[in-house]
Design a protein around this motif. Structure first.
Motif, PDB file in Angstrom:
ATOM      1  N   LYS A 259       0.823  -1.213   0.000  1.00 47.48           N
ATOM      2  CA  LYS A 259       0.000   0.000   0.000  1.00 47.48           C
ATOM      3  C   LYS A 259       0.855   1.260   0.000  1.00 47.48           C
ATOM      4  N   SER A 260       1.836   1.303   0.869  1.00 43.39           N
ATOM      5  CA  SER A 260       2.711   2.472   0.951  1.00 43.39           C
ATOM      6  C   SER A 260       4.116   2.017   1.305  1.00 43.39           C
ATOM      7  N   THR A 261       5.085   2.895   1.025  1.00 45.86           N
ATOM      8  CA  THR A 261       6.486   2.549   1.254  1.00 45.86           C
ATOM      9  C   THR A 261       7.216   3.730   1.873  1.00 45.86           C
ATOM     10  N   ARG A 262       7.952   3.457   2.925  1.00 44.20           N
ATOM     11  CA  ARG A 262       8.845   4.453   3.515  1.00 44.20           C
ATOM     12  C   ARG A 262      10.262   4.146   3.034  1.00 44.20           C
ATOM     13  N   VAL A 263      10.921   5.140   2.477  1.00 44.05           N
ATOM     14  CA  VAL A 263      12.289   4.995   1.985  1.00 44.05           C
ATOM     15  C   VAL A 263      13.197   5.865   2.839  1.00 44.05           C
ATOM     16  N   THR A 264      14.245   5.262   3.386  1.00 37.47           N
ATOM     17  CA  THR A 264      15.212   5.990   4.203  1.00 37.47           C
ATOM     18  C   THR A 264      16.609   5.712   3.665  1.00 37.47           C
TER      19      THR A 264
ATOM     20  N   LEU B  27      20.455   1.812   2.888  1.00 32.52           N
ATOM     21  CA  LEU B  27      19.121   2.055   2.334  1.00 32.52           C
ATOM     22  C   LEU B  27      18.112   1.155   3.034  1.00 32.52           C
ATOM     23  N   ARG B  28      16.964   1.728   3.397  1.00 29.13           N
ATOM     24  CA  ARG B  28      15.899   0.941   4.018  1.00 29.13           C
ATOM     25  C   ARG B  28      14.580   1.198   3.303  1.00 29.13           C
ATOM     26  N   PHE B  29      13.926   0.113   2.908  1.00 23.46           N
ATOM     27  CA  PHE B  29      12.553   0.169   2.418  1.00 23.46           C
ATOM     28  C   PHE B  29      11.661  -0.456   3.483  1.00 23.46           C
ATOM     29  N   GLN B  30      10.532   0.178   3.766  1.00 24.31           N
ATOM     30  CA  GLN B  30       9.530  -0.393   4.664  1.00 24.31           C
ATOM     31  C   GLN B  30       8.200  -0.417   3.922  1.00 24.31           C
ATOM     32  N   ASN B  31       7.859  -1.598   3.394  1.00 24.75           N
ATOM     33  CA  ASN B  31       6.624  -1.771   2.634  1.00 24.75           C
ATOM     34  C   ASN B  31       5.490  -2.167   3.569  1.00 24.75           C
TER      35      ASN B  31
ATOM     36  N   LEU C 235       0.752  -5.231   8.029  1.00 20.17           N
ATOM     37  CA  LEU C 235       2.056  -5.873   8.154  1.00 20.17           C
ATOM     38  C   LEU C 235       3.105  -5.011   7.474  1.00 20.17           C
ATOM     39  N   VAL C 236       4.272  -4.904   8.080  1.00 17.31           N
ATOM     40  CA  VAL C 236       5.367  -4.125   7.504  1.00 17.31           C
ATOM     41  C   VAL C 236       6.535  -5.056   7.208  1.00 17.31           C
ATOM     42  N   VAL C 237       6.961  -5.066   5.946  1.00 21.26           N
ATOM     43  CA  VAL C 237       8.139  -5.828   5.538  1.00 21.26           C
ATOM     44  C   VAL C 237       9.289  -4.841   5.383  1.00 21.26           C
ATOM     45  N   GLU C 238      10.398  -5.138   6.038  1.00 23.14           N
ATOM     46  CA  GLU C 238      11.522  -4.204   6.096  1.00 23.14           C
ATOM     47  C   GLU C 238      12.729  -4.773   5.359  1.00 23.14           C
ATOM     48  N   TYR C 239      13.352  -3.921   4.537  1.00 20.55           N
ATOM     49  CA  TYR C 239      14.533  -4.307   3.769  1.00 20.55           C
ATOM     50  C   TYR C 239      15.679  -3.353   4.104  1.00 20.55           C
ATOM     51  N   PHE C 240      16.869  -3.903   4.329  1.00 21.78           N
ATOM     52  CA  PHE C 240      18.085  -3.108   4.465  1.00 21.78           C
ATOM     53  C   PHE C 240      19.043  -3.515   3.351  1.00 21.78           C
ATOM     54  N   ILE C 241      19.595  -2.525   2.657  1.00 23.37           N
ATOM     55  CA  ILE C 241      20.510  -2.780   1.544  1.00 23.37           C
ATOM     56  C   ILE C 241      21.690  -1.824   1.674  1.00 23.37           C
ATOM     57  N   THR C 242      22.896  -2.348   1.593  1.00 25.11           N
ATOM     58  CA  THR C 242      24.079  -1.501   1.692  1.00 25.11           C
ATOM     59  C   THR C 242      24.523  -1.052   0.306  1.00 25.11           C
TER      60      THR C 242
END
Length: 301
Positions: free
Chosen positions: A254-259, A266-270, A279-286
């Motif tokens: 539905k929405s995404t927070r990008v940090t 880099l962090r995506f929170q879908n 539910l929030v799925v969190e991704y960390f990428i270097t």
């Protein structure tokens, strides 16, 4: 190795399990777990990807990692489940890893794939180490028990963006998917620039990919964002293979927070909504490299 067995039974809960979690819909879990799957570039290693499972009295967490470059996780709170029982007299938490492909195969065999309309109840249960991790799915009166061999694992990599300088935005997942959709996914890397707040008609997010033939650039103006806190001019390269799981998940989020941190993390929170549950799925990428355009004179405030 996983062992599968099917039997007609109405009593599917094992006696004296130290942890039991039940849900009416296996499809929700399967759909969410598909969003954190990481596929190595080497096809021979695709079946060797493991997933870390953690659970305690607060809920259940799944984590997928690729070295120190990629981490994706989702936490199912105890309230997500119809029934959730955890024996507080045991450990504070349990953690182990198992084969991700086998877990997903077991879920998908029993109708949790897209297009299957019938709800398939699911439950997880666990005795103390070294007994296997168990999952039961009920479909058309048949209770199928799946037992998974578990492996010891160390603590997952700890990523922290809250204590460092960063840019932070929230955008509709649909808008972000449109932006990524114009890039060349044959490129090994994607460059992400998250710039300064300079007005609603300025390009705040700039995505680019370069292949052997051409360069593709996609932009999102500031007015597309629901929230924006950008004080720095940041630009980094990221491996496409690490970005792809998050981009694919945007189709159902539905929405995404990008940090983006000044160190390139880099962090995506879908955010997903299933059965009226958030539910929030969190991704960390270097970042692949640290030659970004961030300098001290770009800092504001």
């Amino acid at each position: 190795m996983s062992v599968y067995s099917a039997q007609q039974s109405t009593d599917s809960q094992p006696p004296e399990a130290i942890w039991v979690a039940k849900s009416d819909n296996a499809k929700t879990l399967a759909t969410i777990l598909q969003t954190i799957v990481f596929k190595p570039e080497d096809s021979k290693k695709k079946d060797s990807v493991n997933i870390t499972v953690e659970f305690n009295e607060e809920g259940m967490k799944f984590i997928v990692e690729h070295g120190k470059e990629y981490q994706a996780s989702v936490f199912f709170q105890s309230s997500f489940f119809k029934t959730y029982n955890y024996d507080r007299n045991t450990r504070d938490f349990y953690r182990f890893k198992l084969n991700l492909s086998m877990l997903l195969d077991c879920l998908n065999i029993f109708g949790s794939y897209p297009g299957h309309d019938r709800l398939v109840p699911i439950q997880f249960f666990y005795w103390d180490t070294p007994t296997p991790f168990n999952m039961i799915l009920e479909d058309s009166g048949v209770n199928t028990t799946c037992q998974f061999k578990i492996m010891d694992t160390e603590s997952p990599e700890f990523f922290n963006l809250d204590d460092i300088q960063n840019n932070n935005v929230v955008i509709s997942s649909e808008h972000l998917l449109d932006a990524f959709g114009t890039l060349d996914f044959k490129s090994p890397e994607i460059r992400i620039k998250l710039g300064l707040n300079e007005g609603p008609d300025k390009d705040l997010l700039i995505l680019s990919s370069t292949s052997s033939e051409s360069t593709f650039i996609s932009t999102c103006k500031q007015k597309l964002f629901d929230f924006c806190d950008c004080k720095y001019d940041l630009e980094f390269n990221y491996a496409l293979s690490h970005i792809q799981p998050c981009v694919k998940a945007l189709a159902t989020a539905k929405s995404t927070r990008v940090t983006v941190g000044v160190n390139g993390l880099l962090r995506f929170q879908n955010t997903f909504v299933h059965d009226e549950k958030r539910l929030v799925v969190e991704y960390f990428i270097t970042a692949r490299q640290h030659d970004n355009y961030f300098t001290d004179h770009h800092m504001m405030g």
